[in-house]
Design an enzyme around this catalytic site. Structure first.
Site, PDB file in Angstrom:
ATOM      1  N   ASP A 165      -2.987   1.118   4.022  1.00 54.45           N
ATOM      2  CA  ASP A 165      -2.503   0.006   3.208  1.00 54.45           C
ATOM      3  C   ASP A 165      -1.213   0.404   2.475  1.00 54.45           C
ATOM      4  O   ASP A 165      -1.140   1.505   1.912  1.00 54.45           O
ATOM      5  CB  ASP A 165      -3.602  -0.337   2.190  1.00 54.45           C
ATOM      6  CG  ASP A 165      -3.418  -1.711   1.609  1.00 54.45           C
ATOM      7  OD1 ASP A 165      -4.250  -2.587   1.906  1.00 54.45           O
ATOM      8  OD2 ASP A 165      -2.432  -1.912   0.865  1.00 54.45           O
ATOM      9  N   SER A 180      11.693 -15.206   3.647  1.00 54.35           N
ATOM     10  CA  SER A 180      11.359 -16.433   4.364  1.00 54.35           C
ATOM     11  C   SER A 180      12.202 -17.580   3.831  1.00 54.35           C
ATOM     12  O   SER A 180      12.590 -17.594   2.648  1.00 54.35           O
ATOM     13  CB  SER A 180       9.880 -16.731   4.124  1.00 54.35           C
ATOM     14  OG  SER A 180       9.564 -18.045   4.504  1.00 54.35           O
ATOM     15  N   THR A 199      11.000 -20.071   2.992  1.00 54.99           N
ATOM     16  CA  THR A 199      10.170 -20.667   1.931  1.00 54.99           C
ATOM     17  C   THR A 199      10.819 -20.477   0.551  1.00 54.99           C
ATOM     18  O   THR A 199      10.545 -21.256  -0.362  1.00 54.99           O
ATOM     19  CB  THR A 199       8.733 -20.080   1.962  1.00 54.99           C
ATOM     20  OG1 THR A 199       7.904 -20.857   1.107  1.00 54.99           O
ATOM     21  CG2 THR A 199       8.672 -18.642   1.499  1.00 54.99           C
ATOM     22  N   TYR A 229       2.289 -17.990  -2.014  1.00 51.22           N
ATOM     23  CA  TYR A 229       2.953 -17.224  -0.946  1.00 51.22           C
ATOM     24  C   TYR A 229       4.466 -17.207  -1.166  1.00 51.22           C
ATOM     25  O   TYR A 229       5.104 -16.152  -1.160  1.00 51.22           O
ATOM     26  CB  TYR A 229       2.626 -17.821   0.438  1.00 51.22           C
ATOM     27  CG  TYR A 229       3.519 -17.282   1.535  1.00 51.22           C
ATOM     28  CD1 TYR A 229       3.423 -15.961   1.948  1.00 51.22           C
ATOM     29  CD2 TYR A 229       4.495 -18.086   2.146  1.00 51.22           C
ATOM     30  CE1 TYR A 229       4.257 -15.451   2.940  1.00 51.22           C
ATOM     31  CE2 TYR A 229       5.326 -17.596   3.124  1.00 51.22           C
ATOM     32  CZ  TYR A 229       5.207 -16.274   3.528  1.00 51.22           C
ATOM     33  OH  TYR A 229       6.046 -15.776   4.493  1.00 51.22           O
ATOM     34  N   LYS A 259       7.394 -14.012  -2.154  1.00 55.55           N
ATOM     35  CA  LYS A 259       8.677 -13.701  -1.505  1.00 55.55           C
ATOM     36  C   LYS A 259       9.814 -13.781  -2.521  1.00 55.55           C
ATOM     37  O   LYS A 259      10.697 -12.915  -2.573  1.00 55.55           O
ATOM     38  CB  LYS A 259       8.932 -14.657  -0.336  1.00 55.55           C
ATOM     39  CG  LYS A 259       7.958 -14.530   0.813  1.00 55.55           C
ATOM     40  CD  LYS A 259       8.061 -13.187   1.516  1.00 55.55           C
ATOM     41  CE  LYS A 259       7.071 -13.037   2.657  1.00 55.55           C
ATOM     42  NZ  LYS A 259       6.946 -11.665   3.139  1.00 55.55           N
TER      43      LYS A 259
HETATM   44  P1  NAD Z   1       1.377 -10.904  10.790  1.00 56.97           P
HETATM   45  O1  NAD Z   1       0.228 -11.238   9.920  1.00 56.97           O
HETATM   46  O2  NAD Z   1       1.205 -11.057  12.267  1.00 56.97           O
HETATM   47  O3  NAD Z   1       1.858  -9.401  10.497  1.00 56.97           O
HETATM   48  C1  NAD Z   1       1.724  -8.820   9.229  1.00 56.97           C
HETATM   49  C2  NAD Z   1       1.105  -7.447   9.442  1.00 56.97           C
HETATM   50  O4  NAD Z   1       0.952  -6.801   8.177  1.00 56.97           O
HETATM   51  C3  NAD Z   1      -0.301  -7.500  10.065  1.00 56.97           C
HETATM   52  O5  NAD Z   1      -0.342  -6.596  11.148  1.00 56.97           O
HETATM   53  C4  NAD Z   1      -1.231  -7.079   8.933  1.00 56.97           C
HETATM   54  O6  NAD Z   1      -2.372  -6.388   9.423  1.00 56.97           O
HETATM   55  C5  NAD Z   1      -0.318  -6.191   8.108  1.00 56.97           C
HETATM   56  N1  NAD Z   1      -0.659  -6.092   6.677  1.00 56.97           N
HETATM   57  C6  NAD Z   1      -0.911  -7.090   5.799  1.00 56.97           C
HETATM   58  N2  NAD Z   1      -1.114  -6.588   4.563  1.00 56.97           N
HETATM   59  C7  NAD Z   1      -0.993  -5.243   4.669  1.00 56.97           C
HETATM   60  C8  NAD Z   1      -1.095  -4.163   3.752  1.00 56.97           C
HETATM   61  N3  NAD Z   1      -1.394  -4.370   2.473  1.00 56.97           N
HETATM   62  N4  NAD Z   1      -0.890  -2.898   4.193  1.00 56.97           N
HETATM   63  C9  NAD Z   1      -0.624  -2.666   5.501  1.00 56.97           C
HETATM   64  N5  NAD Z   1      -0.513  -3.635   6.413  1.00 56.97           N
HETATM   65  C10 NAD Z   1      -0.700  -4.908   6.008  1.00 56.97           C
HETATM   66  O7  NAD Z   1       2.613 -11.765  10.275  1.00 56.97           O
HETATM   67  P2  NAD Z   1       4.070 -11.983  10.923  1.00 56.97           P
HETATM   68  O8  NAD Z   1       4.149 -13.395  11.359  1.00 56.97           O
HETATM   69  O9  NAD Z   1       4.379 -10.915  11.886  1.00 56.97           O
HETATM   70  O10 NAD Z   1       4.957 -11.860   9.608  1.00 56.97           O
HETATM   71  C11 NAD Z   1       5.538 -10.634   9.214  1.00 56.97           C
HETATM   72  C12 NAD Z   1       6.259 -10.828   7.898  1.00 56.97           C
HETATM   73  O11 NAD Z   1       7.228 -11.851   8.022  1.00 56.97           O
HETATM   74  C13 NAD Z   1       5.349 -11.252   6.737  1.00 56.97           C
HETATM   75  O12 NAD Z   1       5.755 -10.584   5.575  1.00 56.97           O
HETATM   76  C14 NAD Z   1       5.592 -12.730   6.622  1.00 56.97           C
HETATM   77  O13 NAD Z   1       5.388 -13.209   5.314  1.00 56.97           O
HETATM   78  C15 NAD Z   1       7.065 -12.819   7.013  1.00 56.97           C
HETATM   79  N6  NAD Z   1       7.417 -14.143   7.544  1.00 56.97           N
HETATM   80  C16 NAD Z   1       6.727 -14.636   8.604  1.00 56.97           C
HETATM   81  C17 NAD Z   1       7.039 -15.907   9.093  1.00 56.97           C
HETATM   82  C18 NAD Z   1       6.264 -16.495  10.246  1.00 56.97           C
HETATM   83  O14 NAD Z   1       6.332 -17.692  10.451  1.00 56.97           O
HETATM   84  N7  NAD Z   1       5.541 -15.734  11.026  1.00 56.97           N
HETATM   85  C19 NAD Z   1       8.076 -16.650   8.501  1.00 56.97           C
HETATM   86  C20 NAD Z   1       8.780 -16.095   7.428  1.00 56.97           C
HETATM   87  C21 NAD Z   1       8.438 -14.823   6.959  1.00 56.97           C
HETATM   88  C1  UD1 Z   2       5.503 -23.217   7.167  1.00 56.86           C
HETATM   89  C2  UD1 Z   2       5.259 -22.862   5.723  1.00 56.86           C
HETATM   90  C3  UD1 Z   2       6.429 -22.045   5.204  1.00 56.86           C
HETATM   91  C4  UD1 Z   2       6.641 -20.809   6.073  1.00 56.86           C
HETATM   92  C5  UD1 Z   2       6.848 -21.254   7.525  1.00 56.86           C
HETATM   93  C6  UD1 Z   2       6.961 -20.054   8.431  1.00 56.86           C
HETATM   94  C7  UD1 Z   2       3.879 -24.713   4.884  1.00 56.86           C
HETATM   95  C8  UD1 Z   2       3.810 -25.891   3.981  1.00 56.86           C
HETATM   96  N1  UD1 Z   2       5.070 -24.080   4.951  1.00 56.86           N
HETATM   97  O1  UD1 Z   2       6.678 -23.989   7.229  1.00 56.86           O
HETATM   98  O2  UD1 Z   2       6.175 -21.629   3.874  1.00 56.86           O
HETATM   99  O3  UD1 Z   2       7.764 -20.078   5.646  1.00 56.86           O
HETATM  100  O4  UD1 Z   2       5.712 -22.045   7.928  1.00 56.86           O
HETATM  101  O5  UD1 Z   2       7.047 -20.413   9.751  1.00 56.86           O
HETATM  102  O6  UD1 Z   2       2.893 -24.337   5.513  1.00 56.86           O
HETATM  103  N2  UD1 Z   2       3.517 -30.002  12.043  1.00 56.86           N
HETATM  104  C9  UD1 Z   2       2.850 -31.034  12.659  1.00 56.86           C
HETATM  105  N3  UD1 Z   2       1.570 -30.814  13.077  1.00 56.86           N
HETATM  106  C10 UD1 Z   2       0.917 -29.619  12.901  1.00 56.86           C
HETATM  107  C11 UD1 Z   2       1.614 -28.564  12.286  1.00 56.86           C
HETATM  108  C12 UD1 Z   2       2.918 -28.786  11.854  1.00 56.86           C
HETATM  109  O7  UD1 Z   2       3.407 -32.114  12.839  1.00 56.86           O
HETATM  110  O8  UD1 Z   2      -0.264 -29.506  13.286  1.00 56.86           O
HETATM  111  C13 UD1 Z   2       4.929 -30.191  11.612  1.00 56.86           C
HETATM  112  C14 UD1 Z   2       5.181 -30.016  10.139  1.00 56.86           C
HETATM  113  O9  UD1 Z   2       4.969 -31.207   9.435  1.00 56.86           O
HETATM  114  C15 UD1 Z   2       6.643 -29.555  10.138  1.00 56.86           C
HETATM  115  C16 UD1 Z   2       6.780 -28.786  11.461  1.00 56.86           C
HETATM  116  O10 UD1 Z   2       5.705 -29.216  12.281  1.00 56.86           O
HETATM  117  O11 UD1 Z   2       7.501 -30.665  10.189  1.00 56.86           O
HETATM  118  C17 UD1 Z   2       6.697 -27.278  11.304  1.00 56.86           C
HETATM  119  O12 UD1 Z   2       5.509 -26.961  10.594  1.00 56.86           O
HETATM  120  P1  UD1 Z   2       5.032 -25.438  10.416  1.00 56.86           P
HETATM  121  O13 UD1 Z   2       5.013 -24.754  11.727  1.00 56.86           O
HETATM  122  O14 UD1 Z   2       3.758 -25.459   9.634  1.00 56.86           O
HETATM  123  O15 UD1 Z   2       6.198 -24.765   9.561  1.00 56.86           O
HETATM  124  P2  UD1 Z   2       6.839 -25.210   8.162  1.00 56.86           P
HETATM  125  O16 UD1 Z   2       6.120 -26.351   7.554  1.00 56.86           O
HETATM  126  O17 UD1 Z   2       8.301 -25.354   8.372  1.00 56.86           O
END
Ligand code: NAD
Ligand code: UD1
Length: 340
Positions: A58, A124, A126, A150, A154
């Site tokens: 962790d 993100s 976000t 969340y 960030k």
């Molecule tokens: P993911 O959950 O697939 O990967 C995150 C990894 O971190 C996992 O393997 C998990 O086991 C590990 N983890 C979590 N907490 C931990 C801890 N305390 N110590 C050690 N390992 C830990 O997610 P992802 O989609 O690959 O996202 C990676 C990063 O990018 C995250 O920080 C997420 O917030 C950020 N992010 C993701 C998205 C998205 O849509 N996927 C969008 C914007 C930002």
């Molecule tokens: C979501 C998160 C955002 C995060 C991002 C990462 C929320 C409110 N926001 O954003 O914080 O950084 O993921 O990828 O969860 N949609 C549908 N049907 C579905 C799912 C989604 O129509 O079943 C639409 C949503 O209304 C949106 C688009 O698809 O317009 C994308 O949605 P999603 O993939 O959840 O991403 P975000 O909302 O952009």
């Protein structure tokens, strides 16, 4: 470079390992496997012919972090580890602040004690909250806000890193603000494997297509967008992975704390993405229109020019590529990494 990749067994982390190997880097992963399977690293090895050293632990466990940093010398850290589900963060705020914020503080403290100060952070889009349409496409200077715990983790971590960089000029922080990462490695060996019913659009679509879910609900068709459905900036996960490799190449030249959007720079609507997906699978995708999802923005997309200017990076793959690769992964691995 030798890179420490926290969360490297996860979705974006595992794709970044493949891209980093292609660029000749050496990788150690620190991951507690709370949201991933070590099977992802078997897949990295299949594709790259190299296997990252995995330390199961962790980021908030000081003794583990210390022993990893004592064991090798690292040139940079890519910090993916964290929880990422918006809805879950509303139900479990303490867990999100503890894991994401408190965990990262331990990691940063041990890094400075060990003199490792090149740090690439998974931020993100976000952090832009619910953007004002007048700020689109979003530049890094757009107003920041958090709509849920969340997002707050960030935003706060960004703020902590800005303050640490201001106090100690030895730090090099790159805050990479990802827009909407989707898709999978073109081999179909690696992809997104969410636990439970997906909240995000692309994994929901692929699970409908593979028959695990009945139909997609499109949340809202009355937005002030060209076709009434929500507009986002989808980015292929392999483009995103290559963005990290570009960041590694430049982090030593960028002192202080620099926020950079990683997006394509163009908006795609839900209806357009569904149409691209239907093209990829060659059949209609069961879907219906439902009400808007509370808290959703009508449109959110990046101004991606700073990434090009500072990192020399831009996306190469389009929505058709994202849908083709997401489908290739899901159809070859209908249950993700389970039963692999
Ligand atoms: P993911 O959950 O697939 O990967 C995150 C990894 O971190 C996992 O393997 C998990 O086991 C590990 N983890 C979590 N907490 C931990 C801890 N305390 N110590 C050690 N390992 C830990 O997610 P992802 O989609 O690959 O996202 C990676 C990063 O990018 C995250 O920080 C997420 O917030 C950020 N992010 C993701 C998205 C998205 O849509 N996927 C969008 C914007 C930002
Ligand atoms: C979501 C998160 C955002 C995060 C991002 C990462 C929320 C409110 N926001 O954003 O914080 O950084 O993921 O990828 O969860 N949609 C549908 N049907 C579905 C799912 C989604 O129509 O079943 C639409 C949503 O209304 C949106 C688009 O698809 O317009 C994308 O949605 P999603 O993939 O959840 O991403 P975000 O909302 O952009």
């Amino acid at each position: 470079m030798h890179i420490l990749v926290t969360g490297g067994a996860g979705y974006i982390g595992s794709h970044t390992c493949v891209a980093a190997y292609a660029a000749g880097h050496t990788i150690t992963i620190l991951d507690n496997l709370s949201n991933s399977s070590p099977e992802s690293l078997n897949r990295v090895e299949k594709i790259s012919g190299r296997r990252p050293r995995l330390v199961v632990g962790d980021i908030g466990d000081r003794s583990v972090v210390r022993s990893v940093l004592d064991s090798e010398k690292f040139d940079a850290v890519i910090h993916f580890a964290g929880y990422k589900a918006v809805g879950e963060s509303v139900a479990k705020p303490w867990e999100y602040y503890q894991n994401n914020v408190a965990g990262t503080l331990v990691l940063l403290d041990e890094l400075r004690r060990h003199g490792v100060r090149n740090f690439i952070f998974s931020s993100s889009a976000t952090v832009y909250g619910n953007p004002d349409p007048k700020d689109l496409p979003l530049k890094e200077t757009a107003p920041l806000s958090a709509l849920n715990p969340y997002g707050a983790t960030k935003l706060w971590l960004e703020e902590i890193m800005r303050a640490m960089a201001a106090a100690d000029p030895a730090w090099h922080f790159l805050l990479l603000r990802y827009f909407n990462p989707v898709g999978a490695h073109e081999s179909g060996l690696m992809g997104e494997d969410p636990a439970g019913i997906p909240n995000n659009l692309m994994p929901y679509i692929t699970q409908v297509a593979v028959g695990r879910l009945k139909e997609l609900t499109i949340f809202g068709n009355d937005y002030p967008t060209p076709d009434g459905t929500g507009v986002r900036d989808y980015i292929h996960v392999c483009d995103l992975a290559e963005g990290h490799v570009a960041a590694l190449a430049k982090v030593a030249d960028l002192p202080g704390c620099t926020a950079i959007n990683l997006g394509s720079g163009s908006g795609v609507s839900v209806a357009q993405l569904v149409a691209s997906f239907e093209k990829a699978i060659g059949r209609p995708l069961p879907h219906r229109f439902g009400p808007r999802r509370p808290g959703d923005a009508a449109a959110c997309y990046a101004d991606a020019s700073k990434a090009l200017q500072l990192l020399g990076w831009k996306t190469k793959r389009n929505s058709d590529d994202m849908c083709r690769d997401a489908w290739n992964w899901q159809s070859k691995n209908p249950n993700g990494y389970k039963n692999a």
